[in-house]
Design a protein around this motif. Structure first.
Motif, mmCIF file in Angstrom:
data_model
loop_
_atom_site.group_PDB
_atom_site.id
_atom_site.type_symbol
_atom_site.label_atom_id
_atom_site.label_comp_id
_atom_site.label_asym_id
_atom_site.label_seq_id
_atom_site.Cartn_x
_atom_site.Cartn_y
_atom_site.Cartn_z
ATOM 1 N N GLU A 128 -8.214 6.732 0.603
ATOM 2 C CA GLU A 128 -9.443 7.606 0.224
ATOM 3 C C GLU A 128 -8.579 8.755 -0.828
ATOM 4 O OE1 GLU A 128 -11.624 9.105 3.734
ATOM 5 O OE2 GLU A 128 -11.994 6.750 3.778
ATOM 6 N N ASN A 129 -7.428 9.432 -0.549
ATOM 7 C CA ASN A 129 -6.501 9.455 -1.279
ATOM 8 C C ASN A 129 -6.500 9.016 -2.442
ATOM 9 O OD1 ASN A 129 -3.880 10.802 -2.380
ATOM 10 N ND2 ASN A 129 -4.949 12.280 -0.448
ATOM 11 N N PRO A 130 -6.577 9.428 -3.670
ATOM 12 C CA PRO A 130 -6.412 8.616 -5.246
ATOM 13 C C PRO A 130 -5.041 8.099 -5.799
ATOM 14 C CG PRO A 130 -7.233 11.158 -5.251
ATOM 15 C CD PRO A 130 -7.233 10.835 -3.912
ATOM 16 N N GLN A 131 -4.147 8.973 -4.953
ATOM 17 C CA GLN A 131 -3.074 8.910 -4.964
ATOM 18 C C GLN A 131 -3.029 7.476 -4.286
ATOM 19 O OE1 GLN A 131 -0.299 9.791 -6.669
ATOM 20 N NE2 GLN A 131 -1.001 10.311 -7.948
ATOM 21 N N VAL A 132 -3.297 7.103 -2.959
ATOM 22 C CA VAL A 132 -2.520 5.622 -2.650
ATOM 23 C C VAL A 132 -3.365 4.450 -2.753
ATOM 24 C CG1 VAL A 132 -2.715 5.252 0.195
ATOM 25 C CG2 VAL A 132 -2.393 7.295 -0.208
ATOM 26 N N THR A 133 -2.072 3.595 -3.301
ATOM 27 C CA THR A 133 -2.685 2.169 -3.964
ATOM 28 C C THR A 133 -2.933 1.422 -3.257
ATOM 29 O OG1 THR A 133 0.148 2.140 -4.858
ATOM 30 C CG2 THR A 133 -2.306 3.428 -5.866
ATOM 31 N N GLY A 134 -1.783 1.305 -2.041
ATOM 32 C CA GLY A 134 -1.357 0.309 -1.178
ATOM 33 C C GLY A 134 -1.093 0.409 0.305
ATOM 34 N N ALA A 135 -1.198 -0.631 1.278
ATOM 35 C CA ALA A 135 -0.648 -0.246 2.775
ATOM 36 C C ALA A 135 -1.079 -1.361 3.249
ATOM 37 C CB ALA A 135 -2.220 0.432 3.068
ATOM 38 N N ALA A 136 0.345 -1.229 4.449
ATOM 39 C CA ALA A 136 0.802 -2.234 5.146
ATOM 40 C C ALA A 136 1.234 -1.658 6.554
ATOM 41 C CB ALA A 136 2.011 -3.032 4.454
ATOM 42 N N PRO A 137 1.026 -2.664 7.493
ATOM 43 C CA PRO A 137 1.242 -2.142 9.103
ATOM 44 C C PRO A 137 3.002 -2.582 8.946
ATOM 45 C CG PRO A 137 0.334 -3.997 9.076
ATOM 46 C CD PRO A 137 -0.288 -4.007 7.654
ATOM 47 N N PHE A 138 2.891 -1.608 10.382
ATOM 48 C CA PHE A 138 4.315 -1.644 10.390
ATOM 49 C C PHE A 138 5.104 -1.496 11.819
ATOM 50 C CE2 PHE A 138 4.205 2.795 9.607
ATOM 51 C CZ PHE A 138 5.644 2.992 10.622
ATOM 52 N N ILE A 139 5.723 -1.877 12.932
ATOM 53 C CA ILE A 139 6.339 -1.840 13.652
ATOM 54 C C ILE A 139 7.735 -1.770 13.419
ATOM 55 C CG2 ILE A 139 7.055 -2.231 16.329
ATOM 56 C CD1 ILE A 139 4.153 -3.668 16.144
ATOM 57 N N ALA A 140 8.523 -0.592 14.381
ATOM 58 C CA ALA A 140 10.016 0.217 13.902
ATOM 59 C C ALA A 140 10.315 0.011 15.039
ATOM 60 C CB ALA A 140 10.009 0.732 12.868
ATOM 61 N N ALA A 141 11.377 -0.568 14.958
ATOM 62 C CA ALA A 141 11.957 -0.006 16.670
ATOM 63 C C ALA A 141 13.638 -0.929 16.749
ATOM 64 C CB ALA A 141 11.640 -0.307 18.481
ATOM 65 N N GLN A 142 14.140 0.417 17.609
ATOM 66 C CA GLN A 142 15.897 -0.128 17.229
ATOM 67 C C GLN A 142 16.281 -1.191 18.664
ATOM 68 O OE1 GLN A 142 17.725 3.808 17.959
ATOM 69 N NE2 GLN A 142 18.356 4.020 16.283
#
Length: 418
Positions: A91-105
């Motif tokens: 909904e923010n006009p600056q956002v053009t792409g989105a993707a899920p992620f999981i990050a862990a060491q």
């Protein structure tokens, strides 16, 4: 158009001194002062342009791997619905792409070799809309990340340090072991290397591995993605957008942008740039204040001329103006020459440096040691304009004392021995 006589005489004094031993010496000192200003200004522009180039090069390589903004659950748990979170972020006009992620060491092991790494769970199709690296290897490498097949893509330096190639097996040691009657046993998972990536940034090439987000959820025991990565139209708006999203999502979410994630690196670069600016500005200041000695010698040499002008009705203010014009002209010529020479070098450094390397048969930036093998340059008006103004101001300030001293010359004293 008739120019004021102060300007005419000041410019004439700037060009004078080509005949006569003493006048020739004064002209030589004046030329050295202008050359010093020009070299100082040129050095400032070249050095800051190269620093800007390095910063831009590293930043671009960094942002080819990481997203502009990340939205994560405040408790480190899986998002209830990452699709809904991504929809709200869009909904923010600056956002053009989105993707899920999981990050862990985790630890990546093969035989006796073991390396620490960041394991990032991604959705290959969605990830391509967020990072340039994923977009470039989506069809060739990331397409091999199939949920349930436990494939992994390693950074090229990480793969090299482990001595693995495509098709080899490695073991992931996940944090948080399993509790058994025999005690806590580390959670191990064997995975197959399905490819490597080369981001051009050693930190990520040597410490990042990517797996499918569904496999990551099983490996790290989350119920789904723990965050959403976002791509923006303007990466320099990341901090403002992160603040807007933080207010929109509320305290149960953590929103971070790339400037905060890599704060230490960017702070160090900005500090180095400020220090270099100060150090090289001192060089310009020394050259500018050489004008003081030049003008003092000129005033001493031109005392008879000053006395005649005073006798003809010139005011002390006019005499002061003449020598201020002379000093300012030297400063302007030196500054503009330095700006022109500095821009000429900065804009063609990609040609000049290889030529010097070929001439000396050496390499200033060996690719085996440095992150970047070529000398980048990025001249910016935000640097060039302040450099020009500071040089002009210093040159003007340097003319004040000699000009004031010239205005104090008494005609009778100056003509006594003429």
């Amino acid at each position: 158009m008739n120019l004021p006589y102060e300007l005419q005489i000041g410019v004439r004094y700037t060009r004078a001194g080509r005949t006569g031993r003493r006048n020739g010496f004064i002209s030589f000192i004046s030329g050295v002062s202008m050359l010093g200003i020009a070299l100082g200004v040129a050095a400032l522009i070249i050095v800051l342009s190269v620093m800007n180039g390095f910063q831009k090069e590293v930043r671009d390589r960094m942002l080819s791997v990481v997203a502009h903004v990340e939205v994560m659950d405040g408790q480190g748990q899986a998002l209830p619905d990452w699709h809904l979170t991504a929809k709200q972020a869009r909904e923010n006009p600056q956002v053009t792409g989105a993707a899920p992620f999981i990050a862990a060491q985790a630890l990546v092991a093969r035989g006796d070799d073991m390396r620490g790494a960041i394991i990032r769970g991604i959705s290959p199709d969605d990830e391509a809309t967020v990072t340039d690296l994923a977009a470039s290897i989506k069809d060739s490498t990331l397409s091999r990340l199939v949920p349930g097949e436990w494939g992994i893509v390693l950074g090229i330096e990480l793969a090299r340090s482990l001595g693995v190639h495509e098709g080899d097996k490695i073991t992931i040691v996940a944090p948080g072991g399993q509790v058994t009657p025999a005690g806590v046993v580390p959670r191990l998972k064997q995975m197959t290397v399905v490819g490597t990536f080369n981001a051009g940034h050693y930190e990520y090439d040597s410490g990042l591995a990517m797996i499918h987000v569904d496999d990551a959820a099983k490996l790290f025991r989350t119920d789904g993605p723990t965050g959403v990565q976002l791509r923006l139209k303007d990466l320099f708006q990341a901090r403002d957008v992160a603040e807007q999203l933080s207010q929109a999502f509320g305290p149960q979410f953590i929103v971070s942008d790339w400037t905060r994630t890599n704060r230490n690196w960017f702070s160090a670069v900005q500090l180095e740039k400020r220090l270099m600016f100060i150090i090289l500005t001192l060089i310009v200041a020394v050259a500018a204040f050489n004008l003081v000695s030049t003008l003092v010698m000129t005033v001493t040499d031109k005392q008879a001329d000053i006395a005649i002008l005073r006798t003809l009705g010139a005011s002390p203010r006019s005499i002061m103006g003449i020598f201020m014009v002379q000093g300012a002209a030297s400063g302007i010529i030196g500054t503009l020459s330095g700006v022109g020479f500095g821009l000429l070098i900065a804009l063609n450094i990609d040609v000049i440096v290889p030529f010097i390397e070929h001439l000396l048969r050496t390499s200033f930036l060996p690719s085996s040691i440095y992150l970047i093998s070529r000398m980048p340059s990025d001249p910016q008006a935000a640097d060039i304009v302040p450099i020009t103004l500071i040089s002009l101001v210093l040159s003007f300030v340097a003319t004040l004392y000699p000009s004031w001293r010239a205005s104090r010359v008494q005609p009778a004293e100056a003509l006594r021995y003429e």
